[in-house]
Design a protein around this motif. Structure first.
Motif, PDB file in Angstrom:
ATOM      1  N   ASN A  59      37.143  16.640  26.686  1.00  0.00           N
ATOM      2  CA  ASN A  59      38.162  15.685  26.245  1.00  0.00           C
ATOM      3  C   ASN A  59      37.968  15.298  24.780  1.00  0.00           C
ATOM      4  OD1 ASN A  59      39.505  15.652  28.686  1.00  0.00           O
ATOM      5  ND2 ASN A  59      38.397  13.895  29.463  1.00  0.00           N
ATOM      6  N   THR A  60      36.732  15.165  24.356  1.00  0.00           N
ATOM      7  CA  THR A  60      36.446  14.838  22.967  1.00  0.00           C
ATOM      8  C   THR A  60      36.823  16.005  22.052  1.00  0.00           C
ATOM      9  OG1 THR A  60      34.647  13.397  23.679  1.00  0.00           O
ATOM     10  CG2 THR A  60      34.648  14.041  21.374  1.00  0.00           C
ATOM     11  N   LEU A  61      36.537  17.220  22.481  1.00  0.00           N
ATOM     12  CA  LEU A  61      36.908  18.394  21.698  1.00  0.00           C
ATOM     13  C   LEU A  61      38.428  18.522  21.566  1.00  0.00           C
ATOM     14  CD1 LEU A  61      34.324  20.967  23.075  1.00  0.00           C
ATOM     15  CD2 LEU A  61      34.593  20.326  20.680  1.00  0.00           C
ATOM     16  N   VAL A  62      39.144  18.255  22.641  1.00  0.00           N
ATOM     17  CA  VAL A  62      40.613  18.310  22.599  1.00  0.00           C
ATOM     18  C   VAL A  62      41.145  17.294  21.594  1.00  0.00           C
ATOM     19  CG1 VAL A  62      42.703  17.816  23.940  1.00  0.00           C
ATOM     20  CG2 VAL A  62      40.910  19.263  24.905  1.00  0.00           C
ATOM     21  N   CYS A  63      40.599  16.100  21.613  1.00  0.00           N
ATOM     22  CA  CYS A  63      41.003  15.058  20.672  1.00  0.00           C
ATOM     23  C   CYS A  63      40.725  15.505  19.244  1.00  0.00           C
ATOM     24  CB  CYS A  63      40.271  13.758  20.992  1.00  0.00           C
ATOM     25  SG  CYS A  63      40.662  12.414  19.870  1.00  0.00           S
ATOM     26  N   HIS A  64      39.560  16.072  19.022  1.00  0.00           N
ATOM     27  CA  HIS A  64      39.184  16.533  17.687  1.00  0.00           C
ATOM     28  C   HIS A  64      40.152  17.609  17.197  1.00  0.00           C
ATOM     29  CE1 HIS A  64      36.816  17.742  14.268  1.00  0.00           C
ATOM     30  NE2 HIS A  64      36.789  18.979  14.728  1.00  0.00           N
ATOM     31  N   LEU A  65      40.472  18.570  18.046  1.00  0.00           N
ATOM     32  CA  LEU A  65      41.386  19.636  17.659  1.00  0.00           C
ATOM     33  C   LEU A  65      42.760  19.074  17.322  1.00  0.00           C
ATOM     34  CD1 LEU A  65      42.022  22.616  17.234  1.00  0.00           C
ATOM     35  CD2 LEU A  65      42.521  22.775  19.681  1.00  0.00           C
ATOM     36  N   SER A  82      41.322  24.660  10.375  1.00  0.00           N
ATOM     37  CA  SER A  82      40.994  23.664  11.399  1.00  0.00           C
ATOM     38  C   SER A  82      40.614  24.335  12.706  1.00  0.00           C
ATOM     39  CB  SER A  82      42.183  22.733  11.632  1.00  0.00           C
ATOM     40  OG  SER A  82      42.452  21.975  10.483  1.00  0.00           O
ATOM     41  N   VAL A  83      41.327  25.394  13.048  1.00  0.00           N
ATOM     42  CA  VAL A  83      41.021  26.130  14.283  1.00  0.00           C
ATOM     43  C   VAL A  83      39.641  26.782  14.170  1.00  0.00           C
ATOM     44  CG1 VAL A  83      41.700  28.068  15.751  1.00  0.00           C
ATOM     45  CG2 VAL A  83      43.436  26.480  14.907  1.00  0.00           C
ATOM     46  N   ALA A  84      39.347  27.364  13.014  1.00  0.00           N
ATOM     47  CA  ALA A  84      38.034  27.999  12.810  1.00  0.00           C
ATOM     48  C   ALA A  84      36.916  26.970  12.933  1.00  0.00           C
ATOM     49  CB  ALA A  84      37.985  28.686  11.444  1.00  0.00           C
ATOM     50  N   GLU A  85      37.128  25.787  12.364  1.00  0.00           N
ATOM     51  CA  GLU A  85      36.116  24.729  12.454  1.00  0.00           C
ATOM     52  C   GLU A  85      35.953  24.277  13.907  1.00  0.00           C
ATOM     53  OE1 GLU A  85      35.072  20.428  12.554  1.00  0.00           O
ATOM     54  OE2 GLU A  85      37.135  20.860  11.983  1.00  0.00           O
ATOM     55  N   PHE A  86      37.068  24.200  14.627  1.00  0.00           N
ATOM     56  CA  PHE A  86      37.014  23.824  16.035  1.00  0.00           C
ATOM     57  C   PHE A  86      36.229  24.860  16.836  1.00  0.00           C
ATOM     58  CE2 PHE A  86      38.687  24.438  20.305  1.00  0.00           C
ATOM     59  CZ  PHE A  86      38.431  23.200  20.859  1.00  0.00           C
ATOM     60  N   VAL A  87      36.481  26.131  16.582  1.00  0.00           N
ATOM     61  CA  VAL A  87      35.784  27.200  17.311  1.00  0.00           C
ATOM     62  C   VAL A  87      34.278  27.097  17.071  1.00  0.00           C
ATOM     63  CG1 VAL A  87      35.438  29.708  17.417  1.00  0.00           C
ATOM     64  CG2 VAL A  87      37.760  28.754  17.404  1.00  0.00           C
ATOM     65  N   GLU A  88      33.879  26.825  15.831  1.00  0.00           N
ATOM     66  CA  GLU A  88      32.457  26.666  15.521  1.00  0.00           C
ATOM     67  C   GLU A  88      31.857  25.481  16.279  1.00  0.00           C
ATOM     68  OE1 GLU A  88      28.868  27.634  14.147  1.00  0.00           O
ATOM     69  OE2 GLU A  88      30.688  28.823  13.877  1.00  0.00           O
ATOM     70  N   LEU A  89      32.576  24.381  16.295  1.00  0.00           N
ATOM     71  CA  LEU A  89      32.119  23.197  17.023  1.00  0.00           C
ATOM     72  C   LEU A  89      32.039  23.482  18.520  1.00  0.00           C
ATOM     73  CD1 LEU A  89      31.332  20.228  16.633  1.00  0.00           C
ATOM     74  CD2 LEU A  89      33.749  19.651  16.926  1.00  0.00           C
ATOM     75  N   PHE A  90      33.034  24.181  19.034  1.00  0.00           N
ATOM     76  CA  PHE A  90      33.051  24.552  20.460  1.00  0.00           C
ATOM     77  C   PHE A  90      31.862  25.435  20.806  1.00  0.00           C
ATOM     78  CE2 PHE A  90      34.259  27.149  24.080  1.00  0.00           C
ATOM     79  CZ  PHE A  90      34.640  26.175  24.980  1.00  0.00           C
ATOM     80  N   ARG A  91      31.539  26.372  19.940  1.00  0.00           N
ATOM     81  CA  ARG A  91      30.384  27.260  20.186  1.00  0.00           C
ATOM     82  C   ARG A  91      29.091  26.461  20.258  1.00  0.00           C
ATOM     83  NH1 ARG A  91      32.533  31.938  16.386  1.00  0.00           N
ATOM     84  NH2 ARG A  91      33.572  33.166  17.993  1.00  0.00           N
ATOM     85  N   LYS A  92      28.971  25.419  19.427  1.00  0.00           N
ATOM     86  CA  LYS A  92      27.772  24.575  19.479  1.00  0.00           C
ATOM     87  C   LYS A  92      27.673  23.854  20.805  1.00  0.00           C
ATOM     88  CE  LYS A  92      27.362  23.946  14.549  1.00  0.00           C
ATOM     89  NZ  LYS A  92      27.490  23.061  13.401  1.00  0.00           N
ATOM     90  N   PHE A  93      28.829  23.453  21.329  1.00  0.00           N
ATOM     91  CA  PHE A  93      28.838  22.772  22.621  1.00  0.00           C
ATOM     92  C   PHE A  93      28.520  23.739  23.750  1.00  0.00           C
ATOM     93  CE2 PHE A  93      31.411  21.982  26.441  1.00  0.00           C
ATOM     94  CZ  PHE A  93      30.706  20.904  26.936  1.00  0.00           C
ATOM     95  N   ALA A  94      29.120  24.903  23.702  1.00  0.00           N
ATOM     96  CA  ALA A  94      28.965  25.881  24.785  1.00  0.00           C
ATOM     97  C   ALA A  94      27.628  26.539  24.663  1.00  0.00           C
ATOM     98  CB  ALA A  94      30.050  26.948  24.694  1.00  0.00           C
TER      99      ALA A  94
END
Length: 94
Positions: A59-65, A82-94
């Motif tokens: 939910n936090t990632l969705v808000c950030h995106l 923004s999408v590239a930055e989100f993907v990087e952040l998502f990879r850190k989470f996953a």
């Protein structure tokens, strides 16, 4: 530009409520360990906490995106960054 303030407040309330529930679950797991409950029961509760934390993160990632894309488009920037930055952040989470 950011998310609608009322939506953001609602999301914050929901996330804080979930985190308080998770906090209670973790205290319950500590009591289970102190009470000598079976490892199987403890693992089930740990899995529940893990799933709950994952939901908070998603939910936090969705808000950030949403915020990043809205901001990029409002400023006339290419949302691909923004999408590239989100993907990087998502990879850190996953």
């Amino acid at each position: 530009m950011q998310l609608d303030p009322s939506l953001k407040e609602e999301l914050e309330r929901e996330l804080l409520l979930r985190l308080k529930r998770i906090e209670g679950q973790v205290r319950g797991i500590a009591r289970m360990i102190q009470d000598g409950r079976s490892c199987g029961e403890i693992v089930l509760q740990l899995a529940a906490v893990k799933a709950a934390i994952n939901q908070v993160a998603v939910n936090t990632l969705v808000c950030h995106l949403a915020e990043a894309l809205t901001s990029a488009m409002a400023q006339g920037r290419d949302p691909k960054a923004s999408v590239a930055e989100f993907v990087e952040l998502f990879r850190k989470f996953a």
